[in-house]
Scaffold this motif. Sequence first.
Motif, PDB file in Angstrom:
ATOM      1  N   THR A  37      81.143   7.863   1.398  1.00 45.92           N
ATOM      2  CA  THR A  37      82.305   7.322   0.690  1.00 45.92           C
ATOM      3  C   THR A  37      83.457   7.056   1.650  1.00 45.92           C
ATOM      4  OG1 THR A  37      81.719   8.475  -1.361  1.00 45.92           O
ATOM      5  CG2 THR A  37      84.001   7.760  -1.124  1.00 45.92           C
ATOM      6  N   LEU A  38      83.772   8.023   2.512  1.00 48.38           N
ATOM      7  CA  LEU A  38      84.856   7.854   3.478  1.00 48.38           C
ATOM      8  C   LEU A  38      84.513   6.792   4.515  1.00 48.38           C
ATOM      9  CD1 LEU A  38      85.932  11.568   4.084  1.00 48.38           C
ATOM     10  CD2 LEU A  38      87.055   9.834   2.663  1.00 48.38           C
ATOM     11  N   GLU A  39      83.237   6.682   4.856  1.00 49.26           N
ATOM     12  CA  GLU A  39      82.818   5.659   5.810  1.00 49.26           C
ATOM     13  C   GLU A  39      83.080   4.260   5.257  1.00 49.26           C
ATOM     14  OE1 GLU A  39      78.883   4.578   8.492  1.00 49.26           O
ATOM     15  OE2 GLU A  39      78.626   5.516   6.538  1.00 49.26           O
ATOM     16  N   GLU A  40      82.715   4.051   4.003  1.00 50.76           N
ATOM     17  CA  GLU A  40      82.931   2.750   3.383  1.00 50.76           C
ATOM     18  C   GLU A  40      84.420   2.452   3.230  1.00 50.76           C
ATOM     19  OE1 GLU A  40      80.707   0.396   2.836  1.00 50.76           O
ATOM     20  OE2 GLU A  40      79.314   1.779   3.802  1.00 50.76           O
ATOM     21  N   GLN A  41      85.213   3.469   2.948  1.00 53.03           N
ATOM     22  CA  GLN A  41      86.653   3.262   2.840  1.00 53.03           C
ATOM     23  C   GLN A  41      87.241   2.826   4.173  1.00 53.03           C
ATOM     24  OE1 GLN A  41      88.197   6.938   1.255  1.00 53.03           O
ATOM     25  NE2 GLN A  41      87.549   6.488  -0.839  1.00 53.03           N
ATOM     26  N   ALA A  42      86.792   3.446   5.260  1.00 51.76           N
ATOM     27  CA  ALA A  42      87.278   3.083   6.590  1.00 51.76           C
ATOM     28  C   ALA A  42      86.874   1.651   6.946  1.00 51.76           C
ATOM     29  CB  ALA A  42      86.756   4.066   7.629  1.00 51.76           C
ATOM     30  N   LYS A  43      85.660   1.279   6.620  1.00 48.74           N
ATOM     31  CA  LYS A  43      85.202  -0.084   6.899  1.00 48.74           C
ATOM     32  C   LYS A  43      86.019  -1.107   6.101  1.00 48.74           C
ATOM     33  CE  LYS A  43      80.404   1.155   7.991  1.00 48.74           C
ATOM     34  NZ  LYS A  43      78.988   1.053   7.543  1.00 48.74           N
ATOM     35  N   THR A  44      86.327  -0.763   4.867  1.00 46.04           N
ATOM     36  CA  THR A  44      87.135  -1.660   4.042  1.00 46.04           C
ATOM     37  C   THR A  44      88.529  -1.830   4.628  1.00 46.04           C
ATOM     38  OG1 THR A  44      85.929  -1.037   2.030  1.00 46.04           O
ATOM     39  CG2 THR A  44      88.109  -2.006   1.733  1.00 46.04           C
TER      40      THR A  44
END
Length: 225
Positions: A37-44
């Motif tokens: 979840t945090l990985e996808e937030q950072a990519k966004t």
Amino acid sequence: MVRRSPKGLNLRRFSRIAVVLAFPLVLGGCGVNTIPTLEEQAKTQFANLQAQYQRRADLIPNLVATVKGYAAQEKSVLVEVTQARASATQVHVDPSAVNDPAQLSKFAAAQNGLSGALSHLLVASERYPQLQSDQNFLALQSQLEGTENRITIARRDYNKAVQAYNVTLHTFPGVFWASTLYHAEKPMALFQATDTAQNAPSVSFDAAPPAAPAVSTAPAANTAQ
């Protein structure tokens, strides 16, 4: 032969279903979904940052053309910002590769180079009062300043998202999942900018126009003989 009562069979089936349904909830409560979840937030957030840099790049051709119309003699500055824009737009980093410090550093360097070139262009424009009163230039300068502010915010939001992700990889319970289910995940790189790049380029519209050459009011001497 012992027959099991329908009531007992139903109870066991219910218990099994309850265990199956509860298992994802238990894992979720233990933080198994936190890392992706945090990985996808950072990519966004990084994609948002790239969008703001692209917005800035889109403004530059019109800005250069407007300045050139009033200050064609500032050729070196105009060439500098044009080349810096070309370099910045050629460096692409896929959001899925933001854990590569080398790629992010290259991207940051190109964008910082463009920021410096823009600062030189805007400072040079202060020498031309007519340019500073041009409505098209004023509109472009305002849009550029607003975009630079958005870049600063997007860069900060990205770094916050990356920090949250990196901390999770090294603290419990995230460190457990990072060493088991997500052992291939690596810390992401923070976006580093130079001190000057942290500030949006600004133009002072209070600069006094160049002083006109002095004109002598004394009568010209009669040299005729």
